[in-house]
Design a protein around this motif. Structure first.
Motif, short mmCIF file in Angstrom:
data_model
loop_
_atom_site.label_atom_id
_atom_site.label_comp_id
_atom_site.label_asym_id
_atom_site.label_seq_id
_atom_site.Cartn_x
_atom_site.Cartn_y
_atom_site.Cartn_z
N GLU A 153 70.95 14.36 57.49
CA GLU A 153 70.85 15.61 58.25
C GLU A 153 70.09 16.68 57.47
O GLU A 153 69.22 17.36 58.02
CB GLU A 153 72.24 16.14 58.59
CG GLU A 153 72.94 15.48 59.74
CD GLU A 153 74.21 16.22 60.09
OE1 GLU A 153 74.52 16.28 61.30
OE2 GLU A 153 74.92 16.71 59.18
N ILE A 154 70.44 16.84 56.21
CA ILE A 154 69.81 17.87 55.39
C ILE A 154 68.33 17.57 55.19
O ILE A 154 67.46 18.43 55.38
CB ILE A 154 70.52 18.00 54.03
CG1 ILE A 154 71.95 18.51 54.21
CG2 ILE A 154 69.73 18.91 53.09
CD1 ILE A 154 72.05 19.88 54.82
N VAL A 155 68.02 16.34 54.83
CA VAL A 155 66.64 15.97 54.51
C VAL A 155 65.75 16.07 55.74
O VAL A 155 64.68 16.70 55.69
CB VAL A 155 66.59 14.55 53.91
CG1 VAL A 155 65.15 14.10 53.70
CG2 VAL A 155 67.34 14.51 52.58
N GLU A 156 66.16 15.48 56.83
CA GLU A 156 65.32 15.48 58.02
C GLU A 156 65.27 16.88 58.64
O GLU A 156 64.27 17.24 59.28
CB GLU A 156 65.82 14.43 59.00
CG GLU A 156 65.62 13.02 58.45
CD GLU A 156 66.04 11.92 59.41
OE1 GLU A 156 66.70 12.23 60.44
OE2 GLU A 156 65.72 10.75 59.13
N GLY A 157 66.30 17.67 58.42
CA GLY A 157 66.28 19.05 58.90
C GLY A 157 65.21 19.88 58.21
O GLY A 157 64.75 20.89 58.77
N GLU A 158 64.81 19.47 57.01
CA GLU A 158 63.74 20.15 56.28
C GLU A 158 62.37 19.53 56.56
O GLU A 158 61.37 19.93 55.97
CB GLU A 158 64.03 20.12 54.79
CG GLU A 158 65.19 20.97 54.35
CD GLU A 158 64.90 22.46 54.46
OE1 GLU A 158 63.72 22.84 54.48
OE2 GLU A 158 65.88 23.23 54.57
N GLY A 159 62.34 18.51 57.43
CA GLY A 159 61.07 17.89 57.79
C GLY A 159 60.62 16.79 56.84
O GLY A 159 59.47 16.34 56.93
N PHE A 160 61.51 16.33 55.97
CA PHE A 160 61.18 15.26 55.05
C PHE A 160 61.77 13.93 55.54
O PHE A 160 62.59 13.90 56.46
CB PHE A 160 61.71 15.57 53.64
CG PHE A 160 61.09 16.79 53.02
CD1 PHE A 160 59.71 16.90 52.89
CD2 PHE A 160 61.87 17.83 52.55
CE1 PHE A 160 59.12 18.02 52.31
CE2 PHE A 160 61.31 18.96 51.97
CZ PHE A 160 59.92 19.06 51.85
N GLY A 161 61.35 12.83 54.91
CA GLY A 161 61.84 11.51 55.27
C GLY A 161 62.83 10.99 54.24
O GLY A 161 62.80 11.38 53.07
N VAL A 162 63.71 10.10 54.70
CA VAL A 162 64.72 9.48 53.84
C VAL A 162 64.33 8.02 53.61
O VAL A 162 64.13 7.26 54.57
CB VAL A 162 66.11 9.55 54.50
CG1 VAL A 162 67.14 8.84 53.63
CG2 VAL A 162 66.52 10.99 54.74
N ILE A 163 64.26 7.62 52.35
CA ILE A 163 63.91 6.24 52.01
C ILE A 163 64.96 5.28 52.57
O ILE A 163 66.17 5.51 52.44
CB ILE A 163 63.78 6.08 50.48
CG1 ILE A 163 62.56 6.84 49.98
CG2 ILE A 163 63.73 4.61 50.08
CD1 ILE A 163 61.23 6.30 50.47
N ARG A 164 64.51 4.21 53.19
CA ARG A 164 65.40 3.19 53.76
C ARG A 164 65.56 1.98 52.85
O ARG A 164 66.58 1.31 52.88
CB ARG A 164 64.84 2.70 55.09
CG ARG A 164 65.22 3.36 56.39
CD ARG A 164 65.48 4.78 56.40
NE ARG A 164 65.74 5.25 57.78
CZ ARG A 164 65.63 6.51 58.15
NH1 ARG A 164 65.26 7.43 57.28
NH2 ARG A 164 65.90 6.88 59.38
N ASP A 165 64.53 1.66 52.09
CA ASP A 165 64.50 0.38 51.36
C ASP A 165 65.38 0.36 50.11
O ASP A 165 65.66 -0.72 49.57
CB ASP A 165 63.07 0.03 50.96
CG ASP A 165 62.17 -0.22 52.15
OD1 ASP A 165 62.70 -0.59 53.22
OD2 ASP A 165 60.94 -0.05 52.03
#
Length: 248
Positions: A153-165
């Protein structure tokens, strides 16, 4: 299998974690334009040895250095090199595992090199804020993915992506233990947190797409689109109250 730690085991991990913190405080002054990533590795090696401890990443699955140093678009597992010179405006993530009496503490910080852009600083700050927001749910009785969901929530709320791998993980007498800890997911999922769990919680975030690839050295992971990455990590013990950060 998730291994619960005794208070005595947690104290051994805390002792290692104090060295992690001391080294990162020193690197704030040490890292500057013209520093090589090998300079960072040597600094860490000497500091860990001065405490009679072990930098556990060296030799782990064949990894050749004491720390991972990941620059700009490198997400994780960057190999220190005398040829990788840090320039004004770069960012570099330093991932360190210190071992004391067979117990480990794992943490990472992303450092700016000289004066960095406002966007790079916002990326670094968001990774750190996501960690501290996430561990609001690192409490006995919560679900593991409550942490994951809040980080996302925090990361995507700032317009950044979250690593999945790549994910966080349990830690103790082994560097990587159960459970894996993704930085994204649905709240209310995953194992229920219990007192004695010790977790390496580590938001890894990127400017653009979360898609990654591994370089030919079989270690260094980079973003496919060249977006920069930041990484913030601490080792946390679950208690019957507030989370206990062992590397701060």
């Amino acid at each position: 299998m998730i291994v619960l730690k005794s208070p005595e085991e947690i104290e051994l991990m805390r002792t290692a974690g104090k060295v992690n913190l001391e080294i990162f405080e020193g690197l704030k002054q040490f890292i500057r334009p013209g520093t090589t990533t090998m300079d960072i590795d040597r600094y860490v090696e000497e500091a860990v040895k001065s405490h009679g401890m072990i930098a556990s990443e060296k030799g782990y699955c064949g990894f050749p250095a004491n720390v991972c140093t990941s620059v700009n678009e490198e997400v994780v597992h960057g190999i220190p090199s005398k040829d990788r010179v840090l320039n004004e405006g770069d960012i570099v993530s330093v991932d360190l595992v210190v071992e004391y009496e067979h117990y480990m503490a794992d943490s990472c910080r992303t450092f700016g090199v000289g004066r960095i852009s406002d966007e790079a600083q916002r990326l670094i700050d968001t990774a750190e804020r996501a960690f501290f927001e996430g561990i609001r749910f690192a409490k006995e009785g919560c679900r593991l993915h409550d942490i994951s969901h809040r980080i996302q929530e925090i990361v995507e709320g700032e317009g950044f992506g979250v690593i999945r791998d790549y994910t966080g993980h349990g830690i103790g007498s082994e560097m990587h233990e159960d459970p894996p800890i993704p930085n994204y997911g649905k709240a209310g999922k995953g194992p229920r947190l219990q007192k004695g769990m010790t977790l390496a919680i580590e938001p890894m975030i990127v400017q653009g797409s979360y898609e990654t690839e591994t370089l030919l050295n079989n270690w260094t992971v980079v973003t496919e689109d060249g977006g920069w990455a930041a990484h913030y990590e601490n080792t946390v013990a679950i208690t019957d109250g507030e989370p206990d950060i062992l590397t701060i």
